[in-house]
Design an enzyme around this catalytic site. Structure first.
Site, PDB file in Angstrom:
ATOM      1  N   ASP A 266       0.822  -1.209   0.000  1.00  0.00           N
ATOM      2  CA  ASP A 266       0.000   0.000   0.000  1.00  0.00           C
ATOM      3  C   ASP A 266       0.855   1.258   0.000  1.00  0.00           C
ATOM      4  O   ASP A 266       2.013   1.250   0.430  1.00  0.00           O
ATOM      5  CB  ASP A 266      -0.892   0.042   1.242  1.00  0.00           C
ATOM      6  CG  ASP A 266      -2.002  -0.978   1.215  1.00  0.00           C
ATOM      7  OD1 ASP A 266      -1.971  -1.862   0.353  1.00  0.00           O
ATOM      8  OD2 ASP A 266      -2.899  -0.894   2.079  1.00  0.00           O
TER       9      ASP A 266
ATOM     10  N   HIS B 156       3.653  -2.264   3.083  1.00  0.00           N
ATOM     11  CA  HIS B 156       3.763  -0.933   2.502  1.00  0.00           C
ATOM     12  C   HIS B 156       5.121  -0.752   1.831  1.00  0.00           C
ATOM     13  O   HIS B 156       6.134  -1.231   2.348  1.00  0.00           O
ATOM     14  CB  HIS B 156       3.587   0.141   3.581  1.00  0.00           C
ATOM     15  CG  HIS B 156       2.273   0.098   4.278  1.00  0.00           C
ATOM     16  ND1 HIS B 156       2.006  -0.774   5.313  1.00  0.00           N
ATOM     17  CD2 HIS B 156       1.130   0.816   4.081  1.00  0.00           C
ATOM     18  CE1 HIS B 156       0.763  -0.603   5.732  1.00  0.00           C
ATOM     19  NE2 HIS B 156       0.209   0.360   5.011  1.00  0.00           N
TER      20      HIS B 156
END
Length: 323
Positions: free
Chosen positions: A61, A228
């Site tokens: 992400d 992430h």
């Protein structure tokens, strides 16, 4: 935005008031019809697992960022594909990185324009967040995305209604066990070693539970993780846990591949993938990821508080382009 809004019929939308906060706190009382994933564990028909056992749906992400190229180089060396949930405000800063993701065969998806909690926004604001991100990715690559991960996993039935009107498939993650919380490392709220140890334990627990099943009907489904591509530290986590998973017989795939979605984009090269009708777009720079079975389990009950990536440019752009 006004043009996009004219194409959407909001009649029948659930009458659920927007929440407050960034991310919002869970209300003390929530009606079951709200189906609030982060506060009620209600996933509705969001994707939270891969259908087949021993499959890891790998996702990242909040990119692209300065750290993303190092991650892409590693994934290329490992011949591993992932789904990248992209922030629109970052896409326009690093379009060449997004093109590299496509060239390397990764799956692109949306993480909204500015990482605002969607349950705090109006229906119209959600459309703006999604469509500007969609446009930024398509302008950069020629690929029109159709998968979305809500920031913080913040979603209820009102947000789902709007996202479905836009043709999106919602992807959360399997459970807290597969939320790496690697975003805490740059904030000094966790260390790379603690994140790595926790995730390896989750892999071990998953494999042990799978091996103890005795019938095919009891075989566990695959899991979808949350990572992430934010910093050198989060890339370091990926470089450690991915080889560990491979050595423990897990098959790593993008979400689209694990769902066996052979049309992971709604349009490519100006053509809609569902019916080949002309659509706006430019020539793609590479081949998209292949491979749609929807599967559901209860979701996580926590928010990811990711404050440090709210770049000033992103916020300025966000407030300047809605209308």
């Amino acid at each position: 935005v006004q043009k996009w809004l004219k194409e959407i019929d909001f009649s029948g939308a659930p009458n659920i008031n927007p929440n407050q906060g960034e991310p919002p706190n869970c209300p003390s009382k929530i009606d079951a019809s709200v189906c609030y994933w982060t506060c009620q564990g209600c996933a509705a028909d969001d994707v939270v697992t891969c259908p087949s056992s021993n499959v890891w749906g790998l996702t990242f992400d909040d990119g692209p960022t300065d750290a993303t190229p190092r991650l892409l180089e590693f994934l290329l060396q490992q011949n591993v594909k992932a789904t990248f949930f992209l922030i629109g405000g970052n896409v326009i800063q690093y379009p060449e990185v997004v093109r590299t993701e496509i060239t390397h065969g990764h799956h692109l998806a949306s993480h909204t324009w500015s990482h605002h909690a969607l349950t705090t926004l109006s229906n119209e604001q959600i459309v703006a967040e999604m469509k500007w991100t969609e446009k930024a990715i398509e302008d950069a690559t020629g690929y029109r995305v159709k998968y979305i991960r809500p920031p913080y996993g913040d979603i209820d039935n009102r947000v789902r209604f709007v996202l479905k009107k836009l043709g999106y498939i919602v992807v959360d993650w399997t459970s807290d066990a597969f939320d790496t919380n690697d975003w805490k490392i740059p904030l000094k709220q966790a260390t790379t070693s603690s994140v790595i140890i926790k995730f390896k334990q989750s892999v071990d627990n998953y494999n042990n539970n799978t091996k103890t099943t005795t019938t095919r009907t009891n075989l566990r489904k695959g899991f979808i993780s949350l990572e992430h591509d934010l910093s050198t530290d989060t890339v370091t986590v990926a470089k450690s846990i991915i080889p560990y998973a491979v050595s423990h017989s897990l098959i790593i795939q993008s979400v689209a591949t694990c769902l066996r979605d052979d049309k992971p984009y709604s349009a490519i090269n100006g053509l809609r993938t569902n019916n080949s009708l002309p659509a706006n777009g430019m020539n793609p720079v590479g081949q998209g990821s292949p491979n749609a079975t929807r599967t559901v389990t209860a979701g996580s009950s926590r928010f990811n508080v990711l404050g440090h990536h709210f770049l000033g440019l992103v916020l300025i752009t966000f407030y300047g382009i809605w209308w």
